[in-house]
Design an enzyme around this catalytic site. Structure first.
Site, PDB file in Angstrom:
ATOM      1  N   HIS A  60      87.192  58.471  44.121  1.00  0.00           N
ATOM      2  CA  HIS A  60      87.428  57.365  45.406  1.00  0.00           C
ATOM      3  C   HIS A  60      87.618  58.259  46.714  1.00  0.00           C
ATOM      4  O   HIS A  60      89.212  58.892  46.801  1.00  0.00           O
ATOM      5  CB  HIS A  60      88.693  56.584  45.100  1.00  0.00           C
ATOM      6  CG  HIS A  60      88.646  55.941  43.797  1.00  0.00           C
ATOM      7  ND1 HIS A  60      88.738  56.223  42.496  1.00  0.00           N
ATOM      8  CD2 HIS A  60      88.415  54.717  43.589  1.00  0.00           C
ATOM      9  CE1 HIS A  60      88.428  55.384  41.950  1.00  0.00           C
ATOM     10  NE2 HIS A  60      88.329  54.418  42.372  1.00  0.00           N
ATOM     11  N   HIS A 291      85.216  53.048  49.020  1.00  0.00           N
ATOM     12  CA  HIS A 291      86.098  52.983  48.246  1.00  0.00           C
ATOM     13  C   HIS A 291      86.095  53.938  46.991  1.00  0.00           C
ATOM     14  O   HIS A 291      87.073  54.884  46.975  1.00  0.00           O
ATOM     15  CB  HIS A 291      86.483  51.446  47.994  1.00  0.00           C
ATOM     16  CG  HIS A 291      87.358  51.604  46.680  1.00  0.00           C
ATOM     17  ND1 HIS A 291      88.708  51.438  46.898  1.00  0.00           N
ATOM     18  CD2 HIS A 291      87.020  51.312  45.221  1.00  0.00           C
ATOM     19  CE1 HIS A 291      89.344  51.345  45.610  1.00  0.00           C
ATOM     20  NE2 HIS A 291      88.314  51.389  44.745  1.00  0.00           N
ATOM     21  N   GLU A 441     111.061  40.749  35.050  1.00  0.00           N
ATOM     22  CA  GLU A 441     111.031  41.615  33.847  1.00  0.00           C
ATOM     23  C   GLU A 441     110.079  42.885  34.275  1.00  0.00           C
ATOM     24  O   GLU A 441     110.351  43.988  33.688  1.00  0.00           O
ATOM     25  CB  GLU A 441     110.411  40.829  32.709  1.00  0.00           C
ATOM     26  CG  GLU A 441     111.264  39.803  32.358  1.00  0.00           C
ATOM     27  CD  GLU A 441     111.223  38.542  32.961  1.00  0.00           C
ATOM     28  OE1 GLU A 441     110.537  38.577  33.754  1.00  0.00           O
ATOM     29  OE2 GLU A 441     112.011  37.411  32.575  1.00  0.00           O
ATOM     30  N   HIS A 503     109.128  30.289  23.407  1.00  0.00           N
ATOM     31  CA  HIS A 503     110.222  31.431  23.307  1.00  0.00           C
ATOM     32  C   HIS A 503     110.048  32.447  22.055  1.00  0.00           C
ATOM     33  O   HIS A 503     110.914  33.376  22.235  1.00  0.00           O
ATOM     34  CB  HIS A 503     111.535  30.891  23.781  1.00  0.00           C
ATOM     35  CG  HIS A 503     111.861  30.501  24.965  1.00  0.00           C
ATOM     36  ND1 HIS A 503     110.863  29.960  25.846  1.00  0.00           N
ATOM     37  CD2 HIS A 503     112.741  30.988  25.974  1.00  0.00           C
ATOM     38  CE1 HIS A 503     111.332  29.881  27.248  1.00  0.00           C
ATOM     39  NE2 HIS A 503     112.045  30.271  27.265  1.00  0.00           N
TER      40      HIS A 503
HETATM   41  C1  LIG Z   1      96.585  46.611  38.366  1.00  0.00           C
HETATM   42  C2  LIG Z   1      94.867  47.097  38.592  1.00  0.00           C
HETATM   43  N1  LIG Z   1      94.173  46.290  38.833  1.00  0.00           N
HETATM   44  C3  LIG Z   1      92.919  46.888  39.304  1.00  0.00           C
HETATM   45  C4  LIG Z   1      92.715  48.094  39.219  1.00  0.00           C
HETATM   46  C5  LIG Z   1      91.333  48.437  39.527  1.00  0.00           C
HETATM   47  N2  LIG Z   1      91.489  48.938  41.258  1.00  0.00           N
HETATM   48  C6  LIG Z   1      91.606  50.187  41.739  1.00  0.00           C
HETATM   49  S1  LIG Z   1      91.499  50.005  43.217  1.00  0.00           S
HETATM   50  C7  LIG Z   1      91.308  48.458  43.440  1.00  0.00           C
HETATM   51  C8  LIG Z   1      91.489  47.851  44.697  1.00  0.00           C
HETATM   52  C9  LIG Z   1      91.173  48.860  45.907  1.00  0.00           C
HETATM   53  O1  LIG Z   1      91.672  48.113  46.963  1.00  0.00           O
HETATM   54  P1  LIG Z   1      92.793  48.749  47.671  1.00  0.00           P
HETATM   55  O2  LIG Z   1      94.103  48.530  46.905  1.00  0.00           O
HETATM   56  O3  LIG Z   1      93.237  48.224  48.904  1.00  0.00           O
HETATM   57  O4  LIG Z   1      92.219  50.326  47.857  1.00  0.00           O
HETATM   58  P2  LIG Z   1      91.411  51.110  49.039  1.00  0.00           P
HETATM   59  O5  LIG Z   1      90.048  50.196  48.732  1.00  0.00           O
HETATM   60  O6  LIG Z   1      91.996  50.724  50.183  1.00  0.00           O
HETATM   61  O7  LIG Z   1      91.471  52.325  48.564  1.00  0.00           O
HETATM   62  C10 LIG Z   1      91.477  47.936  42.012  1.00  0.00           C
HETATM   63  C11 LIG Z   1      91.030  46.374  41.965  1.00  0.00           C
HETATM   64  C12 LIG Z   1      93.798  48.995  39.332  1.00  0.00           C
HETATM   65  N3  LIG Z   1      93.702  50.189  39.399  1.00  0.00           N
HETATM   66  N4  LIG Z   1      95.152  48.465  38.797  1.00  0.00           N
END
Ligand SMILES: Cc1ncc(C[n+]2csc(CCOP(=O)(O)OP(=O)(O)O)c2C)c(N)n1
Length: 695
Positions: A60, A291, A441, A503
């Site tokens: 990334h 990204h 939680e 529960h």
């Molecule tokens: C709980 C979770 N869900 C999904 C992902 C997969 N994932 C990695 S980055 C991302 C989203 C990227 O958007 P952002 O957080 O704005 O990061 P940017 O594009 O700015 O680097 C996702 C859905 C993850 N790492 N963790």
């Protein structure tokens, strides 16, 4: 030392005059302004991120390129750290919650001079055996504070770190514990539900040394954030009791100013840094295309041109590297001063601080506390629920182990996790030992990980076992990063009765046992409960679950055992002197069902032994000899647990009988439920007799 932001090579005239107009005291941080322009230092991060991702053909680049300016200002002027000692207890904690941007932290660790982070490691980004994994992992890479891949976790971990800092400062004094917790969080971190739990708790507790730098780039994987989100994050944080500001995340002076202000805030701080993802990439900047995939050779060449970066891949010009290494050496004096202050502490306090930070238990005190509980139970057996037995154990353990910090997610009275006179941690007094986490939680479990990561604390908490589902991602991470956190999870089966199937956990024991490196304890009586507490506390590198009942259970172990009999995970708790035709294996509340079944079988002339299995994991880790001896050679093996069969075949074999649940439960008084679902001594005995052909 009192200093104001200095006009240096990276400060615009406009910004420096604003800074001068609002001088902010900064006592701790020496103002080092590198001789190298800010842009060159930030570009070193960008170039390493582009090159490493390109070489790995995976990763990334966008986030590190976008947040390079923010990170450069943070590390070069504010963060208190010493690459020569990544474990310095009073370092600031830096959490990259947007862990997919791992090249940001790897680049920073290399540039600032962490010995283990060589350029070869950067070249081996995401390869087997490297310390530059896809997402930064605690315990894998010196200088990485936490594992943060699943979005939102890092932010919630940071809340726990900030609580730990405040508590330890209250106990040991702020001459030795006085640091901040910084977080870089992304849109994804803030969209995750856990972030709400974390920021609400942080705001409520007034964690003013917690500073979140939000990468406000408006982009996530699917594209523009506007596809899915329109929250005003600054307002959201303010509503939770934070102070919030918005800045241009590419303006070093603005970043500097905002961080300067955060140093003396009386609340936690959010700084929303407007950035461009993939900053510098000619066609992919500002787009989701930067990204999560390599930029490609042409785009990288274009970015090098835009950024004015002429060095070959993985090469950082000597003067820029030198400036970064100066940044890495910036806090040497602070570290030395701290060492002196620490050495001047009263020696017993110093030893205690070291013990706690190293996670070493006061073994004698622990053994004494457990023995005291067992002596009382031998003298006067108790027919109580194991949740009450847990409280009984805690009454001895908590005074003996000052590092234990308890809590509950709004079920304190049901979980029995707060003993009498246990002071509550509050915004105006962090010296307490109990946290009311609220109905949060997931945030609780992640904050506990943060406390354990910080060091000096053994967090334990409480909720219902059914809500382990709400904590599971954080429990999994605790297991992954080898951290000792202890979850008391009560109401562990249909035995909770009238609250009904919503529960009543059915699949939860199996689901938790499926997590590697997690210990799942299900004690059968008050004595086993004390022993399981001891084992959970002694498991320095593993999290534990204590699954406890709501309903009363007879005390099956009435004599005083010197040893911790639960330590081997399973043992024979009742049985005839000679051979048995039937072996009954059970956990928790079903062990007494097994004992009664053995009596019924004996009355029919069938010898049966009963094995209590308080911890599958510990049992399956025993030597084969012990395992085989405990499993035994009886013709019939029966497993009894008011839960699904999954996992039991390891003990009873695929042809064993299992008496448990294969559906959800129901709402009724618990004794009726046990009958209705056929988890009774009669059912066990009859099934065994049928298998023996004796019915
Ligand atoms: C709980 C979770 N869900 C999904 C992902 C997969 N994932 C990695 S980055 C991302 C989203 C990227 O958007 P952002 O957080 O704005 O990061 P940017 O594009 O700015 O680097 C996702 C859905 C993850 N790492 N963790």
């Amino acid at each position: 030392m009192v200093s104001t932001p200095q006009k240096g090579p990276f400060m615009s005239a406009k910004a420096s005059s604003t800074a001068a107009a609002t001088p902010v005291e900064r006592r701790e941080q020496p103002a080092v302004v590198p001789a190298i322009a800010h842009a060159s230092m930030a570009n070193a991060i960008r170039a390493l991120a582009m090159d490493a991702v390109e070489q790995a053909k995976s990763g990334h680049p966008g986030m590190p390129m976008g947040m390079a300016d923010v990170a450069t200002v943070l590390f070069s002027r504010f963060l208190k750290f010493d690459p020569a000692d990544p474990a310095w207890p009073d370092r600031d904690r830096f959490v990259l919650s947007a862990g997919h941007g791992s090249m940001l932290i790897y680049a920073l660790l290399y540039l600032t001079g962490y010995e283990a982070m060589t350029i070869d490691q950067i070249k081996k980004f995401r390869q087997l055996g490297s310390i530059t994994a896809g997402h930064p992992e605690f315990g894998h890479t010196p200088g990485v504070e936490t594992t943060t891949g699943p979005l939102g976790q890092g932010l919630a971990n940071a809340v726990g770190m900030a609580i730990a800092e405040k508590h330890l400062a209250a106990v040991f004094g702020d001459t030795v514990v006085n640091h901040k917790t910084y977080v870089i969080a992304s849109d994804g971190d803030l969209m995750e539900g856990i972030s709400q739990e974390a920021i609400a708790l942080a705001g409520h507790l007034g964690l003013n040394k917690l500073i979140v730098l939000f990468d406000d780039n408006g982009i996530s994987i699917d594209g523009a954030l506007s596809l899915a989100d329109s929250v005003d994050q600054a307002k959201r944080f303010e509503a939770a009791g934070w102070t919030a500001s918005r800045i241009d995340g590419h303006d070093p002076a603005a970043i500097n100013m905002a961080l300067e202000k955060a140093q003396t805030s009386d609340r936690p701080t959010l700084i929303a840094c407007k950035t461009k993802i993939g900053f510098g990439a000619p066609t992919k900047q500002g787009s989701e295309k930067s990204h999560g995939s390599p930029l490609g050779a042409d785009e990288i060449a274009g970015a090098r041109k835009t950024l004015g970066w002429t060095s070959a891949p993985f090469e950082v010009p000597a003067d820029i590297l030198k400036a970064w290494r100066m940044v890495g050496a910036r806090c040497k004096n602070l570290h030395a001063d701290w060492t002196k202050r620490f050495a001047a502490l009263d020696s017993s306090k110093r030893t205690e601080f070291e013990r706690r930070m190293e996670g070493e238990l006061p073994m004698q005190a622990l053994a004494g506390a457990v023995r005291a509980v067992k002596e009382k139970l031998a003298a006067q057996p108790k027919e109580i629920a194991t949740r009450a037995a847990s409280e009984f154990a805690l009454e001895s353990l908590i005074p003996a182990l000052p590092e234990m910090i308890g809590g509950s997610a709004d079920l304190t009275g049901s979980n029995n996790t707060r003993i009498k006179n246990m002071k509550v941690i509050a915004a105006d007094d962090f010296s307490g030992r109990f946290i009311h986490y609220g109905v949060r939680e997931h945030g609780m479990a992640a904050a506990m990980n943060g406390m354990a990561l910080h060091g000096g604390i053994i967090p334990y908490s409480g909720t219902f076992l059914i809500f382990s589902d709400y904590c599971r991602p954080a429990i999994r991470l605790a297991a992954l990063i080898d951290k000792r956190v202890i979850h008391v999870m009560t109401h562990d089966s249909i035995g909770l009765g009238e609250d009904g199937p919503t529960h009543q956990p059915v699949e939860h024991l199996a689901a938790l046992r499926a997590i590697p490196n997690l210990l799942v304890f299900r004690p059968c009586d008050a004595v086993e409960t004390a022993e399981c507490w001891q084992l959970a506390l002694e498991a320095k590198n593993r999290p534990s679950i204590l699954a406890l009942t709501r309903q009363n259970l007879p005390q099956l172990r009435n004599r005083l055992d010197e040893d911790n009999i639960c330590a081997r995970g399973a043992y024979e708790i009742a049985g005839p002197d000679g051979r048995s035709e039937v072996s009954i294996f059970a956990t928790g509340s079903e062990v007494s069902v097994g004992v009664e079944a053995a009596k019924l079988l004996a009355a029919q002339g069938v010898a049966a032994r009963v094995v209590s299995v308080p911890c599958f994991e510990l049992f399956l880790e025993q030597k084969e000899e012990y395992r085989l001896a405990i499993i035994g050679d009886a013709k019939v093996r029966v497993g009894v647990e008011a839960a699904v069969r999954q996992g039991w075949d390891a003990i009873i074999g695929s042809n064993g009988i299992f008496i448990g649940m294969n559906s959800f439960g129901a709402s009724a008084p618990y004794k009726e439920l046990y009958k209705a679902f056929g988890i009774t001594a009669e059912a066990v005995a009859n099934a065994a007799l049928a298998k023996l052909g004796k019915t």
